[in-house]
Design an enzyme around this catalytic site. Structure first.
Site, short mmCIF file in Angstrom:
data_model
loop_
_atom_site.label_atom_id
_atom_site.label_comp_id
_atom_site.label_asym_id
_atom_site.label_seq_id
_atom_site.Cartn_x
_atom_site.Cartn_y
_atom_site.Cartn_z
N TYR A 89 0.84 -1.20 0.00
CA TYR A 89 0.00 0.00 0.00
C TYR A 89 0.88 1.25 0.00
O TYR A 89 0.56 2.25 -0.67
CB TYR A 89 -0.91 0.01 1.24
CG TYR A 89 -1.71 1.29 1.40
CD1 TYR A 89 -2.97 1.41 0.81
CD2 TYR A 89 -1.20 2.36 2.13
CE1 TYR A 89 -3.69 2.60 0.95
CE2 TYR A 89 -1.93 3.54 2.26
CZ TYR A 89 -3.17 3.65 1.68
OH TYR A 89 -3.88 4.81 1.81
N HIS A 175 6.20 -7.89 0.11
CA HIS A 175 6.52 -7.64 1.52
C HIS A 175 7.91 -8.16 1.86
O HIS A 175 8.06 -9.35 2.16
CB HIS A 175 5.47 -8.29 2.42
CG HIS A 175 4.15 -7.59 2.36
ND1 HIS A 175 3.83 -6.54 3.18
CD2 HIS A 175 3.10 -7.74 1.51
CE1 HIS A 175 2.62 -6.09 2.87
NE2 HIS A 175 2.16 -6.80 1.85
N GLU A 177 9.44 -7.69 4.54
CA GLU A 177 9.56 -7.91 5.99
C GLU A 177 9.15 -9.31 6.42
O GLU A 177 9.39 -9.69 7.56
CB GLU A 177 8.72 -6.85 6.74
CG GLU A 177 7.20 -6.97 6.61
CD GLU A 177 6.62 -6.30 5.36
OE1 GLU A 177 7.35 -6.20 4.36
OE2 GLU A 177 5.43 -5.93 5.38
N SER A 228 9.03 -0.65 40.51
CA SER A 228 7.75 -1.36 40.48
C SER A 228 7.97 -2.86 40.40
O SER A 228 7.03 -3.64 40.55
CB SER A 228 6.96 -0.94 39.24
OG SER A 228 7.61 -1.44 38.08
N GLY A 229 9.22 -3.28 40.14
CA GLY A 229 9.49 -4.72 39.99
C GLY A 229 9.22 -5.20 38.59
O GLY A 229 9.39 -6.37 38.28
N GLY A 230 8.79 -4.30 37.71
CA GLY A 230 8.53 -4.67 36.31
C GLY A 230 9.83 -4.72 35.52
O GLY A 230 10.91 -4.47 36.05
N VAL A 231 9.69 -5.02 34.24
CA VAL A 231 10.88 -5.22 33.42
C VAL A 231 11.71 -3.94 33.32
O VAL A 231 12.94 -3.98 33.40
CB VAL A 231 10.52 -5.83 32.04
CG1 VAL A 231 9.55 -4.97 31.28
CG2 VAL A 231 11.75 -6.06 31.19
N ASP A 232 11.07 -2.78 33.20
CA ASP A 232 11.83 -1.54 33.01
C ASP A 232 12.61 -1.18 34.27
O ASP A 232 13.81 -0.94 34.22
CB ASP A 232 10.90 -0.37 32.64
CG ASP A 232 9.88 -0.78 31.59
OD1 ASP A 232 10.26 -1.56 30.71
OD2 ASP A 232 8.72 -0.35 31.68
N SER A 233 11.90 -1.15 35.42
CA SER A 233 12.61 -0.71 36.62
C SER A 233 13.61 -1.77 37.08
O SER A 233 14.70 -1.43 37.54
CB SER A 233 11.64 -0.32 37.73
OG SER A 233 10.81 -1.37 38.09
N SER A 234 13.30 -3.06 36.91
CA SER A 234 14.26 -4.09 37.33
C SER A 234 15.52 -4.01 36.47
O SER A 234 16.63 -4.20 36.96
CB SER A 234 13.66 -5.49 37.20
OG SER A 234 12.49 -5.58 37.96
N LYS A 367 9.78 -1.01 24.99
CA LYS A 367 9.67 -2.18 25.87
C LYS A 367 10.45 -3.39 25.35
O LYS A 367 11.18 -4.05 26.08
CB LYS A 367 8.19 -2.50 26.04
CG LYS A 367 7.85 -3.63 26.95
CD LYS A 367 8.01 -3.28 28.41
CE LYS A 367 6.81 -2.61 29.00
NZ LYS A 367 7.01 -2.15 30.37
#
Ligand code: XMP
Length: 511
Positions: A89, A175, A177, A228-234, A367
């Site tokens: 497209y 395509h 990709e 927060s214990g999440g992936v970013d802060s850990s 992320k």
């Protein structure tokens, strides 16, 4: 902050995330933008390459997605060092807007494997690929007349234009990709060479540069960290811990908005990241305000304010001069911090902290990139595979009624039960994110022959890699049945809604 130099404009293709993945596998970061966000991005972040995705519309339709015309101006002015690639497209749109012709000449849509013949000299975007090759097509319309100045650089076996070029503007009908196009990655890599993009995605050097940049700002000062214990802060904690050692304190605020067993996981992840942790119980403090709020932005703003006060106090108690946070590029984009409309005020963006340095070491990353860093730094799977959970947590998952402790408890209970079912069935592990919210607006139901008038639970799951766009997940009838039976056992719950709406137009969270 250095943002990705490759922009992918999302025009409604099911393959857009594959473009981004192919780029990452080649060592390049990219950002996926809706058409209306592109102009600001061009102005503020000076990308090198723009890729127009495929899409299911016809470019001449009234409601077809339209990239901004500035792309054409930008692409035509592009000397060496920036380039545009239209895929499917995207190519048709380029041809049509530049005064070529696009028509539905095929009797039915061409979907699947096809073969093309390369017509250009060996040093173009097909460089290093064979003269005759297989590609993956998925289209109804075709470019029937090239725009002025363009030449066909590949044709399909039927003679149709399979690729076109003028200067640094390229279009491919197939395509590149998808893995079914065997030389697709080489084609994309050649295109990036024309754009003079430099590789910018290598975990070990990214980890080192994040640590160094933060240490240059911090010097010998102490820092607290909104954990927060999440992936970013850990991941940020694990990157910074070896450099800051005892000068770093992770702080988790429990405002009554956390999920079942969340604090157990927070403790485990702080240990894995090797940081000292302090948990602040602020349930009653938040309850005073949140128990009276229904409006989404009002709740977000209140959360941000109290969060800031508590974190600032924790910093003073620890003698810290700085506050670290795991803010991502997508948080900044959604909050309007990179140009473009503010969709939501993320709790960790734009926190003005008097007298304290505010550091966001991964705010240039998405992320999926942070997940790769978490793996590279050897954090456990429970960290790098963890689904995101918003900072304001369950406050955003009580909708239509105030987020009282009782309503938060219903949302928490429903989240845990739904997750248990999906985990047992092996579904949860494949979702990008599960969102379970309590919609407190009452509706009528019948339980044990009696009329009940109660709230609803909304169950929503999405698949995405960057959370900027997302596909809604459809569960099977059997799964929906099991979840709705389990959740309506709770007296306050009368019905269960399943919500597979895409982002856009919906966002992942309800608020
Ligand atoms: P939306 O709802 O904006 O969500 O499509 C995209 C991703 O961001 C998360 N999210 C937040 N995370 N603070 C956060 O830390 C916030 O205020 C916030 N709002 C949304 C959301 O859960 C999803 O993963």
């Amino acid at each position: 902050m250095i943002l990705p130099k490759v922009v992918i404009i999302e025009l409604g293709s099911q393959y857009t995330l594959l473009i981004e993945r192919a780029l990452r596998e080649l060592g390049f970061r990219s950002v996926i933008l809706e058409p209306k966000r592109v102009v600001e991005w061009l102005l503020v972040n000076s990308p090198k390459a723009v890729i127009l995705s495929g899409g299911s519309a016809s470019c001449y339709d009234k409601d077809a997605p339209q990239p901004p015309h500035q792309i054409l101006v930008w692409g035509q002015a592009a000397k060496s060092g920036s380039a545009v690639l239209g895929i499917c497209y995207g190519m048709q749109w380029l041809a049509w807007r530049l005064r070529g012709k696009v028509k539905a000449v095929l009797k039915k849509k061409e979907y699947g494997e096809s073969s093309i013949r390369i017509l250009e000299k060996p040093n173009g975007i097909f460089s290093g690929t064979p003269e005759n090759q297989k590609v993956w097509m998925s289209h109804g319309d075709s470019v029937t007349k090239l725009p002025p100045g363009f030449k066909a650089v590949a044709r399909s076996s039927s003679g149709a234009i399979a690729a076109m070029q003028k200067g640094n503007i390229w279009g491919v009908q197939f395509h590149p990709e998808v893995t079914h196009t065997p030389f697709g990655k080489t084609i994309i890599q050649n295109f990036l060479r024309f754009a003079q993009c430099e590789k910018d995605w290598k975990p070990s050097s990214i980890i080192e540069s994040i640590r160094q940049a933060a240490m240059e700002q911090l010097g010998k000062n102490k820092a607290v960290f909104g954990f927060s214990g999440g992936v970013d802060s850990s991941t940020v904690a694990a990157i910074m811990a070896p450099a800051l050692k005892r000068n770093l304190l992770a702080v988790t605020i429990d405002g009554g908005h956390l999920r079942e067993k969340e604090l157990i996981e927070v403790r485990r992840h702080a240990k894995a990241a090797r940081v000292n942790l302090r948990i602040i119980d602020a349930k009653s403090r938040f309850n005073k305000v949140m128990a009276h709020s229904v409006d989404a932005e009002e709740k977000r703003k209140c959360f941000k304010k109290i969060y800031l006060l508590l974190l600032t106090k924790a910093a003073r108690d620890f003698g810290a001069k700085a506050i670290l946070q795991g803010t991502l590029a997508s948080d900044r984009i959604e909050s309007g911090a990179t140009g473009g409309a503010a969709i939501k005020s993320h709790h960790n963006v734009g926190l003005g902290m008097k007298g304290l340095l505010s550091l966001h070491p991964v705010s240039h990353l998405f992320k999926y990139e942070v997940r790769v860093l978490a793996k590279a730094i050897r954090l456990p799977k429970s960290v790098w595979a963890r689904q995101p959970f918003p900072g304001p947590g369950l406050f955003l998952r009580v909708v239509g009624v105030p987020a009282t402790l009782k309503n938060l408890d219903i949302a928490r209970w429903a989240d845990a039960r739904t997750r248990e079912i999906l985990e047992r069935r092996g579904i949860y592990q494949n979702l990008s994110q599960l969102v379970v919210a309590y919609i407190g607006i009452p509706t009528v139901g019948v339980k044990g022959d009696a009329r009940v008038y109660g709230g609803a639970i909304l169950v929503r799951a999405v698949e995405t890699s960057d959370f900027m766009t997302a596909k809604g997940v459809h569960f099977s009838e059997e799964v929906e049945e099991e979840i709705s039976s389990a959740l309506t056992r709770r007296p306050e719950v009368v019905r269960v809604w399943f919500d597979p709406t895409k982002k856009p137009p919906s966002t992942v969270e309800l608020e």
